[in-house]
Design a protein around this motif. Structure first.
Motif, mmCIF file in Angstrom:
data_model
loop_
_atom_site.group_PDB
_atom_site.id
_atom_site.type_symbol
_atom_site.label_atom_id
_atom_site.label_comp_id
_atom_site.label_asym_id
_atom_site.label_seq_id
_atom_site.Cartn_x
_atom_site.Cartn_y
_atom_site.Cartn_z
ATOM 1 N N GLY A 1 20.333 146.058 -55.118
ATOM 2 C CA GLY A 1 19.491 144.956 -55.598
ATOM 3 C C GLY A 1 20.125 143.590 -55.455
ATOM 4 O O GLY A 1 19.511 142.582 -55.846
ATOM 5 N N GLU B 1 21.045 140.036 -54.312
ATOM 6 C CA GLU B 1 20.359 139.059 -53.467
ATOM 7 C C GLU B 1 21.346 138.203 -52.692
ATOM 8 O O GLU B 1 21.063 137.765 -51.585
ATOM 9 C CB GLU B 1 19.458 138.171 -54.325
ATOM 10 C CG GLU B 1 18.266 138.962 -54.847
ATOM 11 C CD GLU B 1 17.307 138.099 -55.634
ATOM 12 O OE1 GLU B 1 17.547 136.884 -55.748
ATOM 13 O OE2 GLU B 1 16.336 138.668 -56.143
ATOM 14 N N ARG B 2 22.475 137.933 -53.306
ATOM 15 C CA ARG B 2 23.508 137.154 -52.611
ATOM 16 C C ARG B 2 24.831 137.893 -52.764
ATOM 17 O O ARG B 2 25.184 138.302 -53.874
ATOM 18 C CB ARG B 2 23.645 135.763 -53.243
ATOM 19 C CG ARG B 2 22.559 134.800 -52.813
ATOM 20 C CD ARG B 2 22.607 133.534 -53.645
ATOM 21 N NE ARG B 2 23.786 132.696 -53.410
ATOM 22 C CZ ARG B 2 23.916 131.875 -52.378
ATOM 23 N NH1 ARG B 2 22.981 131.804 -51.468
ATOM 24 N NH2 ARG B 2 24.983 131.123 -52.255
ATOM 25 N N HIS C 1 26.536 136.098 -57.616
ATOM 26 C CA HIS C 1 26.865 136.850 -56.407
ATOM 27 C C HIS C 1 27.341 138.251 -56.759
ATOM 28 O O HIS C 1 28.046 138.442 -57.749
ATOM 29 C CB HIS C 1 27.988 136.164 -55.627
ATOM 30 C CG HIS C 1 27.621 134.824 -55.087
ATOM 31 N ND1 HIS C 1 27.579 133.685 -55.870
ATOM 32 C CD2 HIS C 1 27.259 134.438 -53.854
ATOM 33 C CE1 HIS C 1 27.216 132.653 -55.130
ATOM 34 N NE2 HIS C 1 27.004 133.085 -53.898
ATOM 35 N N ARG D 1 26.328 139.204 -43.681
ATOM 36 C CA ARG D 1 25.315 139.055 -44.722
ATOM 37 C C ARG D 1 25.810 138.247 -45.924
ATOM 38 O O ARG D 1 25.055 138.000 -46.856
ATOM 39 C CB ARG D 1 24.897 140.438 -45.234
ATOM 40 C CG ARG D 1 24.110 141.236 -44.218
ATOM 41 C CD ARG D 1 24.027 142.681 -44.622
ATOM 42 N NE ARG D 1 23.124 143.387 -43.733
ATOM 43 C CZ ARG D 1 21.916 143.836 -44.090
ATOM 44 N NH1 ARG D 1 21.480 143.652 -45.326
ATOM 45 N NH2 ARG D 1 21.156 144.454 -43.225
#
Ligand code: SF4
Length: 322
Positions: free
Chosen positions: A161, A163-164, A197, A240
């Motif tokens: 899950g 996102e960053r 993060h 990423r």
């Protein structure tokens, strides 16, 4: 470091058949760029009882390549064994740096610049000049779809899950004189987690315990994935990331090559010589008068590394976008 030379050679000789001999992991990382047509893994020594086996394998590989009849060999390592190997493959032109009494094995023995005088990638590129290779734009390294899938699966397991993500490489195979203190890595990981993060701590299988300790000290949102990636997967993983925070280590080069914002912390070595290449690489370094000493350990307290403060490095990470 070799990529500018590889791309320069391919630009100069688009039709040539080029073979690369090197560490298997690097060949698999760079093979997709098509700068070389085939790769042969360099038979490395795997233990104290293995030198005979490695030597036999090198002789076998040289015989195999001799049948292929290469016109030229560019020898990037500075070792005697690599020049001996190039002569063994029967290349008429053998270009390398004069070092370790190996000049008689070479047809072009270039004088080696003093360490740090020229960036290492330019030292390598100069080897190809006699064959027409010149500096040009360096494309970003693009991970393979298989590596992208492996990285996505790893992130899904380690940080579901998220996102960053941010990655950090807190160890160096070279030694402690290239390692920013572990407690500062942990503290910065905690700050990054606090800013939303998922922080992945990367390293080799041998660095697993150290990376787990740092992740444990940092707390929630920080996970070690040391030992869980091969090089292509690591390249896809770091691509990423919003930022990569690294010692002067392999991950810095990988992150720079794929275009990720990269903050590299320098200790005993020379950023003028070996800073990672890439459009978003930033070096943080406060060289004391004793730097660069290129030592693996320090007898006077690692001032080059302890002088890099947590807030200063965090500032560089924030400016990088994380
Ligand atoms: S001698 Fe100086 S440059 Fe070398 S590791 Fe120690 S503090 Fe760093």
């Amino acid at each position: 470091m070799a990529r500018p030379l590889l791309h320069g050679m391919r630009r100069a000789h688009p039709q040539a058949e080029i073979r690369a001999v090197g560490p298997a992991a690097l060949l698999s990382l760079l093979g997709g760029e098509r700068t070389f047509d085939a790769g042969d893994a360099w038979p490395a020594r795997t233990g104290p009882g293995e030198p005979g086996t490695a030597a036999r394998e090198r002789t076998r590989l040289a015989a195999e390549l001799r049948v292929w009849r290469p016109d030229a060999a560019l020898i990037l390592p500075f070792s005697f064994s690599s020049a001996w190997f190039a002569r063994g493959v029967g290349a008429a032109i053998r270009i390398g740096y004069a070092h370790e009494l190996r000049s008689p094995l070479l047809t072009h023995a270039l004088p080696r610049p003093a360490r740090g005088e020229t960036h290492l990638s330019r030292e390598y590129l100069a080897l190809g000049a006699a064959l027409g290779a010149s500096e040009g734009s360096l494309p970003l390294l693009v991970p393979t779809p298989e590596a992208e899938a492996a990285a996505a699966a790893l992130i899904g397991r380690a940080a579901p899950g998220a996102e960053r993500i941010a990655v950090m490489a807190p160890r160096s195979a070279y030694g402690p004189a290239r390692e920013w203190p572990a407690d500062r890595f942990a503290a910065l990981a905690r700050r990054l987690a606090g800013r939303g993060h998922a922080v992945l701590v990367c390293g080799t299988a041998g660095e697993r315990d150290a990376c787990r300790r740092i992740a444990g000290e940092a707390g929630p949102g920080v996970v070690s994935v040391a030992g869980e990636t091969d090089l292509p997967t690591l390249a896809a993983l770091v691509r990423r990331a919003a930022v990569a925070l690294c010692n002067d280590s392999g991950l810095a080069h990988l992150a720079g090559a794929v275009g990720t914002a990269t903050v590299t912390l320098y200790g005993s070595t020379s950023s003028a010589w070996t800073a990672a290449l890439g459009p978003r690489v930033r070096v943080v370094q406060h060289p004391p008068v004793c730097s660069p000493c290129f030592r693996r350990t320090c007898r006077i307290g690692y001032r080059c590394l302890t002088g890099l403060g947590l807030d200063e490095v965090d500032g560089a990470v924030r400016e990088a976008g994380a």
